[in-house]
Design a protein around this motif. Structure first.
Motif, PDB file in Angstrom:
ATOM      1  N   SER A 203       0.808  -1.229   0.000  1.00 28.69           N
ATOM      2  CA  SER A 203       0.000   0.000   0.000  1.00 28.69           C
ATOM      3  C   SER A 203       0.833   1.268   0.000  1.00 28.69           C
ATOM      4  CB  SER A 203      -0.913   0.007   1.233  1.00 28.69           C
ATOM      5  OG  SER A 203      -0.125   0.091   2.422  1.00 28.69           O
ATOM      6  N   GLY A 204       2.124   1.165  -0.334  1.00 27.59           N
ATOM      7  CA  GLY A 204       2.976   2.353  -0.333  1.00 27.59           C
ATOM      8  C   GLY A 204       2.532   3.375  -1.355  1.00 27.59           C
TER       9      GLY A 204
ATOM     10  N   SER B 284      -0.999   2.503  -3.207  1.00 27.29           N
ATOM     11  CA  SER B 284      -2.192   3.309  -2.920  1.00 27.29           C
ATOM     12  C   SER B 284      -2.666   4.057  -4.157  1.00 27.29           C
ATOM     13  CB  SER B 284      -1.889   4.309  -1.800  1.00 27.29           C
ATOM     14  OG  SER B 284      -1.618   3.640  -0.595  1.00 27.29           O
TER      15      SER B 284
ATOM     16  N   HIS C 176      -1.462   4.690   4.631  1.00 26.47           N
ATOM     17  CA  HIS C 176      -0.970   4.982   3.284  1.00 26.47           C
ATOM     18  C   HIS C 176      -2.087   5.486   2.374  1.00 26.47           C
ATOM     19  CE1 HIS C 176       2.728   2.140   3.810  1.00 26.47           C
ATOM     20  NE2 HIS C 176       2.996   3.380   4.178  1.00 26.47           N
TER      21      HIS C 176
ATOM     22  N   ASN D  14      -3.025   9.080   3.366  1.00 28.67           N
ATOM     23  CA  ASN D  14      -2.010  10.024   2.869  1.00 28.67           C
ATOM     24  C   ASN D  14      -2.138  10.237   1.363  1.00 28.67           C
ATOM     25  OD1 ASN D  14      -0.984  10.320   5.443  1.00 28.67           O
ATOM     26  ND2 ASN D  14       0.641   8.807   5.163  1.00 28.67           N
TER      27      ASN D  14
END
Length: 801
Positions: A13-14, A18, A65, A68
């Motif tokens: 999910s970095g 994402s 993540h 953000n």
């Protein structure tokens, strides 16, 4: 069996994971986004009494993540509403859910051992036949599938998105050793039609295509800049917009992508491409090493080749790295005489020729850059791809170059490119020399409306595959021209449909474009069945010709200005009430007059990346080409019995008064600039003109009837005026708007209320247009409006006065 994608799982999910999840949500796909479970609580979680067994904690990494990503700019998602299509989870509790998905996408850290471990766990739950891909930017597919089942390997390949996935169209497809042909074909079609991408088929070689060429090009420019003695500002100016590339140039691009990433990819290529002599010859970069040692990694650490800081007085000061002293100094705006001279030469070929002939440092950089780039790409065919157009596609869509390397070469000429390469001491691949020996002058040619490329395997010119799905205006501009002037061209799209494209500066709408629109409607009514208004430039239209308005207003030539504005309004109404269907195809920036044009079409086929709005308030005006009228009409059409009509009108008033710009076509529905059930959105801009043609054809074949002019628009008169005036007075009293903003808002209020009427009344469109034009002209006579227009023309930014 027809394969459909209803649900995907994104594992990792970095930043990329994402963003990929968001783009699938953009196109209506349900997404399961997963990451690892944290192994420790934060102090805040401990205070709340949470444990490592709580679901919120276990899903924390993926949720953080995603949160953000949704806050980031530019937004990875078309509208915040679409975030509901994404469910977060973790790899311990939720991995079994992948049995319900149609496509599993791995986006974990770039380490082979970790990826192989993830794939081993995936295979425990994956349903046979489910697609499985990796977003790796360089690990070979053959290593990733070692030990996996036959079904896994048949349905596995690399699908490399470029960051940011919503905005960069490149989608590299890298087959594994056993990937089935059906899977490759599916991804090529799905990427183009559903994801809005340009699929590029790559060989399983280090860096694939985009990064193999892009990283080499970046590394060489950095090396040449230091050897020649240029500043980084000069190099970025030379390798930016002047070459048809992002205005970041090279060094700012390095800061943007992350200098650690850039150097790691370069080192990876050196390590994994021992037979690539040119990448091996790239020298160790002292400046890059300095930045890495100090952890100045670019934008992610807010310091790289460039940085900025705010001083005690609140002033922003910008700095750049001196490549000789390895210390920072104040940023210097690069003023390169050779570029200024070249810009006066005319077209792209003429401009580049002038710079290439420059005996100074600027000319030296471009000569050596072009020579090394041409040599490099010629040697990479057939190593990384069998088709040269794949390299061009990758660089245009992954690195946002206007011209790919071979297209750049064609601008200069085939033999001139060869001569340049050899003069600078590089070596051209033999197949290029063989091509030149045949008398050929280019890698590409246009024949019968199709673009052909030189196929070095067959030694023939072949049509680039997939063109049948597109209408490429460049390919038919000379053969299908029906009419044209200096600012607009009417082209026959076939099947009774014509297309009017603009080619004024930034596609602004002035006298030439308006004349073109009128002529296009006349010709289409006489000889054709429908009209599309669309182009394939960077933007649909940034609006009316402000310079023309400013000059007329400054000279107080009110009669001429009145005639010009009435011509704009009359042209919009001519489109609205023509005898043939008119379809608008907006994309990119569609501001002011461009938006008004779209509002008056029978149907809009918008690209997903359409940034559309009525922005006239920013230059001290109200929409004067029918936009103020049209938002009043659209509000009236939404009135329902027992509704509070003022609320609906106020929403449309604020759309104009706040100069709202939809940041995607989907968001434009929320502002009623696009209308649900009528207007449509296409994700791939390359398909837009073809789809617009189909929509016009369907309307024509269904028996399109010329609309009757409307006289049934409900305006609310003093009831609305009172509401608007109280609101604008309160905003000015609270210092939220200036005195001039207050005046503009009240002018708009008068138009949208239908004037000072004692009660709600039904009026005609022409009645509203006359009010709109009167208000527009009166604002043109205001000194503060002229100041705003002048400031916008000089700086490109709005003035608050």
């Amino acid at each position: 069996m027809k394969r459909r994608i209803k649900k995907v799982a994104v594992i990792g999910s970095g930043v990329m994971g994402s963003a990929i999840a968001c783009h699938f949500a953009n196109i209506g796909v349900e997404v399961l986004l997963m990451d690892i479970v944290p192994n420790a609580l934060t102090p805040e979680e401990e205070k709340k009494g949470l444990t490592l067994n709580d679901r919120a904690v276990r899903n924390k990494i993926a949720q953080t993540h995603l949160t953000n990503a949704l806050k980031s700019k530019p937004a990875p998602i078309y509208t915040p509403r679409f975030a509901d299509r994404i469910t977060v989870g973790n790899l311990e509790d939720d991995l079994s859910k992948i049995k319900t998905v149609d496509w599993i996408i791995e986006v974990v850290i770039e380490r082979l051992d970790i990826k192989k471990s993830v794939f081993e766990n995936i295979e425990k739950y994956r349903k046979p036949g489910t697609l499985i891909t990796s977003n790796t930017s360089g690990i070979p597919m053959k290593l990733l599938v070692e030990g996996r089942s036959e079904d896994f390997q048949q349905h596995f390949c690399g699908t490399h998105f470029f960051n940011p996935p919503r905005y960069l169209p490149l989608f590299e497809i890298i087959p594994g050793p056993h990937t089935s042909a059906e899977v490759i074909s599916f991804f090529q079609n799905y990427a183009r039609v559903y994801l809005g991408k340009t699929p590029v088929l790559c060989k399983d070689t280090p860096g694939f295509i985009g990064n193999r060429i892009g990283v080499y090009s970046m590394a060489m420019v950095m090396q040449l800049t230091q050897e020649i003695g240029l500043t980084i500002e000069e190099a970025d100016t030379l390798t930016g917009a002047f070459l048809g590339r992002p205005k970041t140039g090279t060094f700012k691009l390095g800061d943007l992508v992350g200098l650690d990433t850039a150097i790691n990819v370069t080192l990876g290529l050196k390590q994994n491409c021992p037979d690539d002599a040119m990448i091996q010859e790239v020298k160790d970069n002292q400046a890059l090493n300095f930045l890495l040692e100090n952890k100045f990694l670019g934008d992610k650490t807010k310091k790289g080749f460039y940085y900025k800081e705010v001083d005690k007085e609140g002033k922003t000061n910008r700095f750049a790295l001196d490549l000789n002293t390895l210390s920072y100094r104040p940023l210097e705006r690069a003023k390169i005489e050779a570029i200024e001279t070249a810009n006066q030469a005319g077209g792209t070929k003429a401009k580049w020729s002038v710079l290439l002939a420059d005996p100074g440092k600027a000319g030296t950089l471009i000569r050596k850059h072009f020579a090394s780039l041409f040599a490099y790409v010629s040697q990479r065919v057939p190593e990384i791809t069998d088709t040269l157009f794949s390299i061009d596609d990758a660089m245009r869509t992954g690195y946002a170059w206007k011209y790919g390397p071979f297209e750049t070469w064609d601008v200069l000429g085939l033999q001139k490119g060869i001569d340049l390469v050899e003069k600078e001491g590089y070596q051209v691949a033999q197949w290029v020399k063989d091509l030149a020996a045949t008398g050929a002058t280019s890698f590409y040619k246009i024949e019968n409306g199709k673009k052909l490329f030189y196929n070095q395997q067959t030694q023939t010119y072949d049509a680039i595959p997939g063109q049948d799905a597109f209408i490429i205006l460049n390919n038919i501009r000379t053969t299908n021209k029906v009419w044209g002037n200096s600012e607009a061209t009417l082209l026959d799209l076939g099947d009774g449909i014509v297309n009017l494209e603009f080619h004024s500066k930034m596609n602004t709408i002035g006298g030439g474009v308006l004349a073109g629109l009128n002529k296009a409607v006349e010709i289409a009514e006489q000889d054709f069945d429908g009209l599309v208004v669309g182009n394939q430039g960077s933007n649909f239209s940034v609006g009316a010709n402000l310079m023309m308005i400013f000059m007329m207003a400054a000279e107080q030539d009110w009669d001429e200005l009145n005639i010009a504005i009435k011509m704009f309004q009359d042209t919009m109404m001519k489109m609205r009430y023509s005898a043939i269907p008119v379809v608008a195809a907006p994309h990119g920036m569609t501001f002011g007059g461009g938006c008004e044009l779209s509002l008056h079409a029978d149907k809009v086929v918008a690209a997903a990346e359409t940034y559309i709005g009525l922005v006239e308030f920013g230059v001290g005006l109200i929409p004067g080409g029918g936009g103020s009228k049209e938002m009043t009409v659209r509000a009236s059409d939404l009135y329902r019995k027992n509704d509070v009509e003022l609320n609906t009108l106020q929403e449309h008033f604020l759309t104009i008064g706040m100069a709202k710009v939809a940041t995607s076509a989907e968001e434009a529905y929320d502002y009623n600039i696009l209308q649900r059930g009528k207007d449509i959105v296409v994700v791939n801009k390359d398909l837009q003109i073809a789809q617009a043609k189909r929509e016009a054809l369907v309307m024509a074949q269904a028996g399109y009837t010329q609309p009757v002019k409307r006289k049934d628009i409900k305006v609310l008169g003093r009831q609305a005026l009172g509401m608007f005036y109280v609101g604008t007075d309160s905003m000015m009293a609270g210092k939220y708007i200036s005195e001039h903003d207050h005046k503009i808002a009240n002018k708009l209020a008068y138009v949208m209320a239908g004037g000072d009427l004692s009660e709600a009344t039904l009026v005609s469109e022409q009645y509203l247009l006359d009010l709109e034009r009167e208000a527009f002209l009166s604002l043109c006579g205001e000194r503060k409006t002229l100041e705003r227009i002048q400031h916008m023309l000089k700086t490109g930014k709005p003035l608050r006065n």
